[in-house]
Scaffold this motif. Sequence first.
Motif, PDB file in Angstrom:
ATOM      1  N   CYS A  61      69.272 -32.850  46.337  1.00  0.00           N
ATOM      2  CA  CYS A  61      68.387 -32.417  47.422  1.00  0.00           C
ATOM      3  C   CYS A  61      69.165 -31.714  48.519  1.00  0.00           C
ATOM      4  O   CYS A  61      68.694 -30.733  49.106  1.00  0.00           O
ATOM      5  CB  CYS A  61      67.646 -33.622  48.009  1.00  0.00           C
ATOM      6  N   GLU A 117      68.286 -28.056  49.757  1.00  0.00           N
ATOM      7  CA  GLU A 117      68.025 -27.754  51.175  1.00  0.00           C
ATOM      8  C   GLU A 117      68.839 -26.544  51.610  1.00  0.00           C
ATOM      9  O   GLU A 117      68.332 -25.639  52.289  1.00  0.00           O
ATOM     10  CB  GLU A 117      68.376 -28.954  52.047  1.00  0.00           C
ATOM     11  N   LEU A 159      61.748 -28.370  43.023  1.00  0.00           N
ATOM     12  CA  LEU A 159      61.469 -29.803  43.129  1.00  0.00           C
ATOM     13  C   LEU A 159      60.883 -30.329  41.827  1.00  0.00           C
ATOM     14  O   LEU A 159      61.178 -31.450  41.413  1.00  0.00           O
ATOM     15  CB  LEU A 159      60.523 -30.079  44.300  1.00  0.00           C
ATOM     16  N   ALA A 198      62.702 -30.132  49.934  1.00  0.00           N
ATOM     17  CA  ALA A 198      63.774 -30.985  49.414  1.00  0.00           C
ATOM     18  C   ALA A 198      64.173 -32.023  50.446  1.00  0.00           C
ATOM     19  O   ALA A 198      64.581 -33.139  50.091  1.00  0.00           O
ATOM     20  CB  ALA A 198      64.971 -30.121  49.022  1.00  0.00           C
ATOM     21  N   VAL A 239      61.929 -34.978  50.103  1.00  0.00           N
ATOM     22  CA  VAL A 239      62.319 -35.783  48.940  1.00  0.00           C
ATOM     23  C   VAL A 239      63.550 -36.625  49.276  1.00  0.00           C
ATOM     24  O   VAL A 239      63.615 -37.817  48.953  1.00  0.00           O
ATOM     25  CB  VAL A 239      62.604 -34.882  47.721  1.00  0.00           C
ATOM     26  N   ARG A 240      64.520 -36.007  49.944  1.00  0.00           N
ATOM     27  CA  ARG A 240      65.734 -36.742  50.308  1.00  0.00           C
ATOM     28  C   ARG A 240      65.409 -37.939  51.187  1.00  0.00           C
ATOM     29  O   ARG A 240      65.963 -39.040  51.002  1.00  0.00           O
ATOM     30  CB  ARG A 240      66.733 -35.810  51.008  1.00  0.00           C
TER      31      ARG A 240
END
Length: 355
Positions: A125, A129, A197, A251, A254-255
């Motif tokens: 991630c 990013e 993703l 991202a 998600v992280r």
Amino acid sequence: MAENSDAWFQRYRFCQPLGQGGMGIIYLAEDRTANNAPCVVKQLISKHSDPDEHEEAVRLFKREANMLRKFDHPGIVRFFDDHTTNDGKYFLVMDYVPGKNLESIVATYGPFNSESTVEIAIQCCEVLEYLHEQDPPIIYRDLKPSNLMLTPDGQVVFIDFGIARSFAPKQSATRVVTAGYSPPEQYFGKPETRSDLYALGATLGHLLTGQRPKPLSVSAPRHVNKQVLLTLDDLIRRMTAHNPVDRPETARDVRHELYRIYHEIHPDFEIPEEAQIQIQYLSGSHQPLRRGVMKDSANWPTSWKEQQRPQDLQAKTREHVKSVNDSRPKARTKNPPPTLLNKLKTWWQEKFKGN
């Protein structure tokens, strides 16, 4: 490789082929100008009889060189030289990345557990990013286990940027897909940042099950491996949703979710403040997070982020966190949990002991 008197070829000694990808063959080489330091040379191999297809292959290869020149991130292989011969051969030179790719690790040693998968995913991630925050954003478009190297130090490194591209909304892209990892929109030549993703979610499903994902299917690793955490399974399902709007937006989002899952595994792990705020905002709650995380917990994890990294995306946040931590009384007596990076390093040493 045939001998060539060109000065460029005098710089590199080609040792052995490492493999062949979609656009070229990859050689292990040594750089004579850098004390014979190991490096990787990628040569374009074009077997297209159609002139248009050959031209497209050359265009993608040159674009990879131009793109790699711009990148400065420890999770992306460093490119430092290229060359074109008079007879139309194209070469890229990049750092040699020690370690093994994730596909070969899974094939040889079996699936990863939830903990190691989360650690790998957080690093992925971070790289996404970095790519997605370029101007214009860069879509990797080929995220899969074979393109992710895990080094003995626990670092995940993205390799092979041959089909990555800048994202221009409403602009169709070349239809380049990898069955099982590419999302539906990529089949129609319309990838976007959330396409990466999807590919990351499919990759995580592969790591957790040892099975290649089915094309254009939502990944549900708990159907195969009941040891997968429910929260991780839920995140992967959403990441591999068919409609991009049903996936996490970025991202970074998600992280942040992965931090929460890692805290579920290691309750002593303190979720970074920026992630707490984001998670609370998305959940519609500004109360302290569950699972015992303090409302003002702001200890940045001493992970890969603590290395000296150029263009660190979180530098400002970490500076703020450090100032907050320095002002706090040092009341914590028990040892903190192992860092994510060091845990992967320990995992590597145990897994490949004696190899």
